[in-house]
Design a protein around this motif. Structure first.
Motif, PDB file in Angstrom:
ATOM      1  N   ARG A  66     -76.419   1.037 -26.027  1.00  0.00           N
ATOM      2  CA  ARG A  66     -76.248   0.542 -24.651  1.00  0.00           C
ATOM      3  C   ARG A  66     -74.896   1.011 -24.133  1.00  0.00           C
ATOM      4  O   ARG A  66     -73.843   0.565 -24.585  1.00  0.00           O
ATOM      5  CB  ARG A  66     -76.333  -0.985 -24.620  1.00  0.00           C
ATOM      6  N   ARG A  67     -74.912   1.935 -23.188  1.00  0.00           N
ATOM      7  CA  ARG A  67     -73.672   2.484 -22.631  1.00  0.00           C
ATOM      8  C   ARG A  67     -73.223   1.642 -21.446  1.00  0.00           C
ATOM      9  O   ARG A  67     -73.993   1.421 -20.513  1.00  0.00           O
ATOM     10  CB  ARG A  67     -73.884   3.937 -22.230  1.00  0.00           C
ATOM     11  N   LEU A  68     -71.959   1.203 -21.481  1.00  0.00           N
ATOM     12  CA  LEU A  68     -71.458   0.236 -20.507  1.00  0.00           C
ATOM     13  C   LEU A  68     -70.261   0.742 -19.715  1.00  0.00           C
ATOM     14  O   LEU A  68     -69.462  -0.042 -19.229  1.00  0.00           O
ATOM     15  CB  LEU A  68     -71.092  -1.072 -21.219  1.00  0.00           C
ATOM     16  N   GLY A  69     -70.128   2.059 -19.559  1.00  0.00           N
ATOM     17  CA  GLY A  69     -69.006   2.593 -18.785  1.00  0.00           C
ATOM     18  C   GLY A  69     -67.897   3.086 -19.684  1.00  0.00           C
ATOM     19  O   GLY A  69     -68.117   3.415 -20.849  1.00  0.00           O
ATOM     20  N   ASP A  70     -66.681   3.148 -19.151  1.00  0.00           N
ATOM     21  CA  ASP A  70     -65.551   3.609 -19.946  1.00  0.00           C
ATOM     22  C   ASP A  70     -65.007   2.462 -20.796  1.00  0.00           C
ATOM     23  O   ASP A  70     -65.585   1.366 -20.839  1.00  0.00           O
ATOM     24  CB  ASP A  70     -64.461   4.213 -19.049  1.00  0.00           C
ATOM     25  N   ALA A  71     -63.897   2.712 -21.482  1.00  0.00           N
ATOM     26  CA  ALA A  71     -63.360   1.708 -22.406  1.00  0.00           C
ATOM     27  C   ALA A  71     -63.006   0.413 -21.693  1.00  0.00           C
ATOM     28  O   ALA A  71     -63.224  -0.688 -22.225  1.00  0.00           O
ATOM     29  CB  ALA A  71     -62.132   2.269 -23.120  1.00  0.00           C
ATOM     30  N   GLY A  72     -62.465   0.524 -20.478  1.00  0.00           N
ATOM     31  CA  GLY A  72     -62.113  -0.672 -19.723  1.00  0.00           C
ATOM     32  C   GLY A  72     -63.328  -1.477 -19.315  1.00  0.00           C
ATOM     33  O   GLY A  72     -63.364  -2.708 -19.461  1.00  0.00           O
ATOM     34  N   ALA A  73     -64.354  -0.783 -18.803  1.00  0.00           N
ATOM     35  CA  ALA A  73     -65.576  -1.472 -18.387  1.00  0.00           C
ATOM     36  C   ALA A  73     -66.278  -2.098 -19.587  1.00  0.00           C
ATOM     37  O   ALA A  73     -66.808  -3.218 -19.498  1.00  0.00           O
ATOM     38  CB  ALA A  73     -66.505  -0.488 -17.675  1.00  0.00           C
ATOM     39  N   LEU A  74     -66.286  -1.376 -20.703  1.00  0.00           N
ATOM     40  CA  LEU A  74     -66.890  -1.908 -21.928  1.00  0.00           C
ATOM     41  C   LEU A  74     -66.195  -3.190 -22.352  1.00  0.00           C
ATOM     42  O   LEU A  74     -66.841  -4.214 -22.629  1.00  0.00           O
ATOM     43  CB  LEU A  74     -66.808  -0.859 -23.033  1.00  0.00           C
ATOM     44  N   THR A  75     -64.867  -3.166 -22.408  1.00  0.00           N
ATOM     45  CA  THR A  75     -64.109  -4.348 -22.824  1.00  0.00           C
ATOM     46  C   THR A  75     -64.350  -5.513 -21.879  1.00  0.00           C
ATOM     47  O   THR A  75     -64.553  -6.660 -22.318  1.00  0.00           O
ATOM     48  CB  THR A  75     -62.613  -4.024 -22.912  1.00  0.00           C
ATOM     49  N   ASN A  76     -64.316  -5.249 -20.579  1.00  0.00           N
ATOM     50  CA  ASN A  76     -64.545  -6.318 -19.606  1.00  0.00           C
ATOM     51  C   ASN A  76     -65.909  -6.972 -19.812  1.00  0.00           C
ATOM     52  O   ASN A  76     -66.042  -8.201 -19.758  1.00  0.00           O
ATOM     53  CB  ASN A  76     -64.454  -5.764 -18.182  1.00  0.00           C
ATOM     54  N   GLN A  77     -66.937  -6.150 -20.044  1.00  0.00           N
ATOM     55  CA  GLN A  77     -68.276  -6.689 -20.244  1.00  0.00           C
ATOM     56  C   GLN A  77     -68.354  -7.532 -21.509  1.00  0.00           C
ATOM     57  O   GLN A  77     -68.985  -8.586 -21.529  1.00  0.00           O
ATOM     58  CB  GLN A  77     -69.286  -5.541 -20.309  1.00  0.00           C
ATOM     59  N   LEU A  78     -67.695  -7.080 -22.568  1.00  0.00           N
ATOM     60  CA  LEU A  78     -67.706  -7.842 -23.816  1.00  0.00           C
ATOM     61  C   LEU A  78     -67.015  -9.188 -23.646  1.00  0.00           C
ATOM     62  O   LEU A  78     -67.466 -10.204 -24.191  1.00  0.00           O
ATOM     63  CB  LEU A  78     -67.016  -7.041 -24.923  1.00  0.00           C
ATOM     64  N   VAL A  79     -65.930  -9.212 -22.884  1.00  0.00           N
ATOM     65  CA  VAL A  79     -65.209 -10.470 -22.649  1.00  0.00           C
ATOM     66  C   VAL A  79     -66.041 -11.412 -21.797  1.00  0.00           C
ATOM     67  O   VAL A  79     -66.168 -12.608 -22.090  1.00  0.00           O
ATOM     68  CB  VAL A  79     -63.844 -10.186 -21.991  1.00  0.00           C
ATOM     69  N   LEU A  80     -66.630 -10.892 -20.736  1.00  0.00           N
ATOM     70  CA  LEU A  80     -67.390 -11.730 -19.815  1.00  0.00           C
ATOM     71  C   LEU A  80     -68.638 -12.331 -20.454  1.00  0.00           C
ATOM     72  O   LEU A  80     -69.101 -13.391 -20.038  1.00  0.00           O
ATOM     73  CB  LEU A  80     -67.788 -10.914 -18.578  1.00  0.00           C
ATOM     74  N   THR A  81     -69.179 -11.643 -21.460  1.00  0.00           N
ATOM     75  CA  THR A  81     -70.433 -12.092 -22.077  1.00  0.00           C
ATOM     76  C   THR A  81     -70.233 -12.607 -23.504  1.00  0.00           C
ATOM     77  O   THR A  81     -71.187 -12.700 -24.265  1.00  0.00           O
ATOM     78  CB  THR A  81     -71.466 -10.944 -22.090  1.00  0.00           C
ATOM     79  N   LYS A  82     -69.008 -12.952 -23.861  1.00  0.00           N
ATOM     80  CA  LYS A  82     -68.728 -13.286 -25.264  1.00  0.00           C
ATOM     81  C   LYS A  82     -69.484 -14.530 -25.732  1.00  0.00           C
ATOM     82  O   LYS A  82     -69.752 -14.680 -26.926  1.00  0.00           O
ATOM     83  CB  LYS A  82     -67.231 -13.460 -25.477  1.00  0.00           C
ATOM     84  N   ASP A  83     -69.838 -15.431 -24.811  1.00  0.00           N
ATOM     85  CA  ASP A  83     -70.579 -16.620 -25.213  1.00  0.00           C
ATOM     86  C   ASP A  83     -72.070 -16.341 -25.392  1.00  0.00           C
ATOM     87  O   ASP A  83     -72.792 -17.164 -25.960  1.00  0.00           O
ATOM     88  CB  ASP A  83     -70.388 -17.733 -24.172  1.00  0.00           C
ATOM     89  N   SER A  84     -72.512 -15.201 -24.903  1.00  0.00           N
ATOM     90  CA  SER A  84     -73.902 -14.768 -25.075  1.00  0.00           C
ATOM     91  C   SER A  84     -73.885 -13.254 -25.214  1.00  0.00           C
ATOM     92  O   SER A  84     -74.167 -12.523 -24.260  1.00  0.00           O
ATOM     93  CB  SER A  84     -74.759 -15.192 -23.880  1.00  0.00           C
ATOM     94  N   PRO A  85     -73.521 -12.734 -26.391  1.00  0.00           N
ATOM     95  CA  PRO A  85     -73.241 -11.304 -26.553  1.00  0.00           C
ATOM     96  C   PRO A  85     -74.397 -10.410 -26.117  1.00  0.00           C
ATOM     97  O   PRO A  85     -75.562 -10.704 -26.376  1.00  0.00           O
ATOM     98  CB  PRO A  85     -72.989 -11.171 -28.058  1.00  0.00           C
ATOM     99  N   VAL A  86     -74.031  -9.317 -25.446  1.00  0.00           N
ATOM    100  CA  VAL A  86     -75.026  -8.347 -24.988  1.00  0.00           C
ATOM    101  C   VAL A  86     -75.406  -7.371 -26.088  1.00  0.00           C
ATOM    102  O   VAL A  86     -76.268  -6.521 -25.893  1.00  0.00           O
ATOM    103  CB  VAL A  86     -74.508  -7.561 -23.766  1.00  0.00           C
ATOM    104  N   ALA A  87     -74.749  -7.458 -27.223  1.00  0.00           N
ATOM    105  CA  ALA A  87     -74.997  -6.513 -28.311  1.00  0.00           C
ATOM    106  C   ALA A  87     -74.641  -7.183 -29.636  1.00  0.00           C
ATOM    107  O   ALA A  87     -74.187  -8.335 -29.675  1.00  0.00           O
ATOM    108  CB  ALA A  87     -74.192  -5.236 -28.111  1.00  0.00           C
ATOM    109  N   ASP A  88     -74.855  -6.440 -30.708  1.00  0.00           N
ATOM    110  CA  ASP A  88     -74.486  -6.903 -32.048  1.00  0.00           C
ATOM    111  C   ASP A  88     -73.197  -6.251 -32.543  1.00  0.00           C
ATOM    112  O   ASP A  88     -72.402  -6.865 -33.253  1.00  0.00           O
ATOM    113  CB  ASP A  88     -75.619  -6.596 -33.028  1.00  0.00           C
ATOM    114  N   VAL A  89     -73.017  -4.992 -32.169  1.00  0.00           N
ATOM    115  CA  VAL A  89     -71.839  -4.211 -32.537  1.00  0.00           C
ATOM    116  C   VAL A  89     -71.307  -3.549 -31.277  1.00  0.00           C
ATOM    117  O   VAL A  89     -72.083  -3.160 -30.387  1.00  0.00           O
ATOM    118  CB  VAL A  89     -72.195  -3.111 -33.571  1.00  0.00           C
ATOM    119  N   ALA A  90     -70.001  -3.419 -31.172  1.00  0.00           N
ATOM    120  CA  ALA A  90     -69.397  -2.677 -30.063  1.00  0.00           C
ATOM    121  C   ALA A  90     -68.519  -1.571 -30.622  1.00  0.00           C
ATOM    122  O   ALA A  90     -67.804  -1.772 -31.607  1.00  0.00           O
ATOM    123  CB  ALA A  90     -68.573  -3.589 -29.165  1.00  0.00           C
TER     124      ALA A  90
END
Length: 350
Positions: A66-90
């Protein structure tokens, strides 16, 4: 990040499966009983289908990318969804954003056996939640033939670019919109210090530095040494970029100035609360395996984190890994990044 997608497409067969926009979420499987791990990563992720298929056949685990943009966009998405992770590994949180991910407790503790084969050189935080997978050094790249035609020597360091003969020769990326642009700014701060970097950028501005939004525009349009045949013979790119510029004579047309590099490490980790934690750890081990690591240079145009994996022969000549790149404490980057960008913008863009 985009530059690696462009370069890798020229030489490598990349994985095309992408889950962005699909309904599948971490923990779900396309078929009942199928073992599936969702890997959240950046847009430049690439790996041969052969390598991924071999891992699936051996382990029984299918990796969905699952591609989520550049490193900044990826990190932001992981933080915003940390209570319900969008993935298993990042994979792809880099030096400039790692401290934020750690502070937000995005990752669970896991350090596989491959971490002790070199990645621990780049350990961050407690060294248990993020493990280095690759290293991409950002530095000046030059077109020696174009410089020679102008009667200008190849620069040997950052200071050379403030001299009159280098006026109107340099193109850089905006650190507010570009990962290599930000890394180059951080490199000037690491090298020149808080008391010197602003004067340096004032001098570059006086010498006519051209600022563009991203790597693709800088490298493929403005830089004279690549496909765009622009009129600027010096560009901010990567130490690995000359490996994509090897001519018919087998020699690189461009070169990286290794004394100007800033070290950019990309990390991977198992997400806290991952639905498939056990299989996620197996995928982490795969990312650090010799099989995966040996493919990193030609697939993603970065250096493997493992110290026991040799670079391709062409890279050893055209793109040797820098031995002493500048670095900054990731925690310092996290604390001052936005201020530095604002100060840079005031200096260079007014």
């Amino acid at each position: 990040m985009l530059r690696r997608t462009v370069l890798a497409a020229a030489l490598a067969l990349t994985v095309t499966v992408t889950l962005t926009g699909c309904s599948l979420t971490a923990g779900e499987s396309a078929q009942d009983g199928e073992r599936r791990v969702v890997l959240a990563t950046h847009d430049s992720f690439a790996m041969s289908e052969e390598v991924l298929d071999a891992f699936r056949d051996r382990s029984g685990i299918t990796i969905d990318v699952r591609r989520l943009g550049d490193a900044g966009a990826l990190t932001n998405q992981l933080v915003l969804t940390k209570d319900s992770p969008v993935a298993d590994v990042a994979y792809g949180v880099d030096t400039t954003f790692a401290s934020r991910a750690l502070a937000e407790n995005v990752f669970a503790a896991y350090r596989g056996p491959g971490a002790d084969q070199g990645p621990q050189r780049y350990a961050i935080g407690d060294g248990e939640r993020l493990t280095a997978v690759d290293v991409g050094d950002v530095c000046l790249n030059v077109d020696p033939a174009a410089l020679a035609a102008k009667g200008v020597p190849v620069p040997t360091g950052l200071a050379d670019l403030t001299r009159p003969e280098y006026a109107n020769l340099l193109v850089v990326e905006d650190p507010a919109t570009s990962s290599p642009g930000l890394s180059f700014l951080l490199g000037t701060i690491a090298t020149l210090g808080e008391d010197g970097w602003q004067d340096y950028w004032r001098a570059l501005t006086e010498r006519g530095v051209l600022v563009v939004s991203g790597w693709e525009e800088a490298y493929t349009q403005e830089f004279s040494g690549s496909s765009g045949k622009g009129d600027r013979p010096i560009v901010v790119s990567y130490a690995s970029s000359p490996a994509a510029e090897i001519g018919e004579d087998g020699k690189p047309r461009t070169t990286a100035v290794l004394d100007t590099c800033f070290q950019q490490v990309e990390y991977a980790g198992v997400l806290e609360g991952a639905a498939n934690g056990e299989d996620a750890r197996e995928v982490m081990d795969f990312l650090l395996s010799p099989e995966f690591q040996s493919q990193v240079p030609e697939q993603m145009y970065v250096y493997p984190a493992r110290s026991d994996v040799e670079l391709p022969a062409a890279w050893q000549q055209a793109a040797p890994q820098p031995e002493a790149s500048a670095t900054l404490d990731p925690a310092m980057i996290a604390e001052h990044r936005e201020r530095w960008i604002d100060e840079w913008r005031a200096l260079v863009q007014g």
